[in-house]
Write an enzyme that holds these catalytic residues in place. Structure first.
Site, PDB file in Angstrom:
ATOM      1  N   HIS A   1       0.849  -1.185   0.000  1.00 45.15           N
ATOM      2  CA  HIS A   1       0.000   0.000   0.000  1.00 45.15           C
ATOM      3  C   HIS A   1       0.884   1.234   0.000  1.00 45.15           C
ATOM      4  CE1 HIS A   1      -2.919   3.010   1.485  1.00 45.15           C
ATOM      5  NE2 HIS A   1      -3.801   2.246   0.873  1.00 45.15           N
TER       6      HIS A   1
ATOM      7  N   ASP B   1      -7.964  -4.883  -0.218  1.00 48.56           N
ATOM      8  CA  ASP B   1      -8.376  -5.620  -1.417  1.00 48.56           C
ATOM      9  C   ASP B   1      -8.110  -7.112  -1.292  1.00 48.56           C
ATOM     10  OD1 ASP B   1      -9.232  -3.349  -2.930  1.00 48.56           O
ATOM     11  OD2 ASP B   1      -7.126  -2.848  -3.231  1.00 48.56           O
TER      12      ASP B   1
END
Length: 465
Positions: A332, A391
């Site tokens: 991320h 996700d």
């Protein structure tokens, strides 16, 4: 005709080659001019472009033996830790999405009366204009629900007599209507897609006033309208975790950029939806599920960590799945050690896996969660920690809920419309300047060349069309 098509194709390929050569920039120049590509520095920290009170995304740091090292990530909604918010409504046996929407839009948690009034207003807005489904969705079916969403939001502009009014009261009205309507647009868009492009039966249910947003999505999606309480709770939780992620994520920053021009709400939100569609943003959860499907086909023994590690190495080497060199759902821009959204969702994904018979697959996800950061660290220089992001498990959850892949990213939009709306209001209230960052031109100065003196290297191809 075949000859003309071939010549057109050859011309377009030539155009592509020229375009690539004329637009390629030496990567060293970004270093020379101290350009933060992606508006982020080498550690992933975003360039400060604005101030917000709505949401905050942080990679915390801890002190270990005198050395500062990355710690768990945090997600803050209006000053409150997302984990505290989630524990709050779940411990009281309530759905949380509507409560969180109120908090993000208006800055405070609602009282019982305020929450009931807010939910009642959303229920009132949870309908589309007469014949909208037939005229705006069914007559132009798309293979992508995100395109249907963007197009439908723009179409709603024509039904609004105050579409261009950007007073705060009118924008709040428009945003509340869109928060209520986008779940309908997403599910109806999928039903039309499934009917026209997948030859499935067309099912159009009417939303129920007493249902929450999550309950209505499951009711509208399923032909028999049936769902369990756990299914609704977990979908609601997913919406809460996706509702906001600070002002710097791509689609929310797009919201600020478009809002700063003074344009209408429908154009702004449609632009945000288009941003979210990208596989490097909201479309990543689909890639995670597809990656795991490929992994299940190529890893014979799901309990063999060596085979899993070999497959992950092939992913990084661009030798497996889509050959992008990425392990989707891992890493991320801000979070390093952990993504709090993934931590929360994982625990409920485990519970859902038990109910739905996905326990073996869940264990595979857990193994990849542990092994992937190790594989990445062996292959690439990491300036901060790397962990799974939301996700990674959201796609698993949607699959366990029997939600089709075509709706994975639209469900992200169903949630994030709340954050976009809050940031649009914030941008308008503070009357900021039009957002216009600078780009430095590195093109050398050249003289204009008359047409008759230019090299006609394209004439032979273009002249044959």
């Amino acid at each position: 005709m075949d000859g003309i098509k071939k010549r057109k194709h050859a011309l377009l390929e030539e155009y592509a080659s020229i375009a690539e050569k004329s637009n390629r920039i030496d990567p060293e120049l970004y270093i020379k001019y101290d350009v933060k590509r992606g508006l982020r520095d080498i550690n992933g920290k975003g360039v400060l472009a604005g101030l917000t009170e709505i949401g905050e995304v942080t990679a915390s740091y801890v002190n270990e033996k005198g050395e500062t090292v990355p710690g768990p990530g945090k997600l803050i909604y209006r000053g409150m830790d997302i984990k505290d918010i989630v524990n709050g409504f779940l411990s009281e046996g309530r759905f949380g999405f509507e409560e969180v929407a109120y908090l993000l839009l208006f800055g405070e948690l609602p009282t019982i009366n305020e929450l009931n009034e807010f939910k009642s207003l959303l229920a009132e807005y949870r309908k589309l204009p007469p014949s909208f489904v037939e005229d705006a969705i069914m007559k132009l079916p798309s293979r992508d629900v995100m395109n249907i969403l963007a197009r439908s939001v723009l179409a709603l502009y024509t039904y609004d007599d105050q579409a261009d009014d950007i007073s705060i009261s009118n924008v709040i009205r428009q945003c509340l209507q869109l928060i209520a309507q986008i779940p309908l647009l997403a599910v109806y868009g999928y039903q039309v897609l499934a009917h026209y492009h997948q030859k499935k039966s067309l099912v159009i249910h009417v939303p129920k006033r007493r249902y929450s947003t999550a309950e209505n999505i499951l009711h509208l999606l399923r032909p028999d309208s049936k769902f369990s309480h756990l299914e609704a709770v977990i979908l609601d939780l997913s919406l809460v975790l996706h509702a906001e992620h600070g002002g710097g994520n791509n689609s929310t920053f797009a919201t600020h950029v478009i809002t700063s021009t003074g344009t209408d709400t429908y154009s702004t939100i449609a632009s945000s939806i288009c941003s979210l569609k990208g596989p490097r943003h909201g479309g990543a959860n689909v890639k995670v599920v597809q990656m795991f499907e490929d992994m299940k086909q190529n890893v014979r023994d799901w309990d063999n960590e060596g085979q899993i590690r070999d497959y992950l190495n092939k992913l990084l080497n661009g030798e497996a799945f889509d050959r992008s060199g990425l392990i989707y759902g891992v890493g991320h821009a801000v979070y390093s050690v952990s993504d709090p959204r993934a931590e929360i969702l994982k625990e409920y994904a485990r519970e859902l896996a038990k109910e739905k018979g996905f326990e073996e697959e869940f264990r595979l996800y857990e193994k990849v969660e542990r092994i992937a950061p190790e594989v990445i660290a062996e292959k690439r220089k990491i300036y901060k920690g790397v962990s799974i992001n939301v996700d990674f498990y959201s796609g698993f959850v949607y699959r366990a809920l029997n939600i089709p892949e075509e709706l994975f990213t639209p469900l992200f939009a169903v949630a994030r419309i709340v954050g976009w709306s809050a940031h649009r209001i914030e941008e308008l209230v503070n009357k900021g300047k039009i957002i216009r960052p600078a780009y430095k031109s590195i093109a050398p100065q050249r003289e204009y060349v008359p047409l008759s003196m230019r090299n006609a290297k394209m004439d032979s191809l273009a002249g044959n069309l």
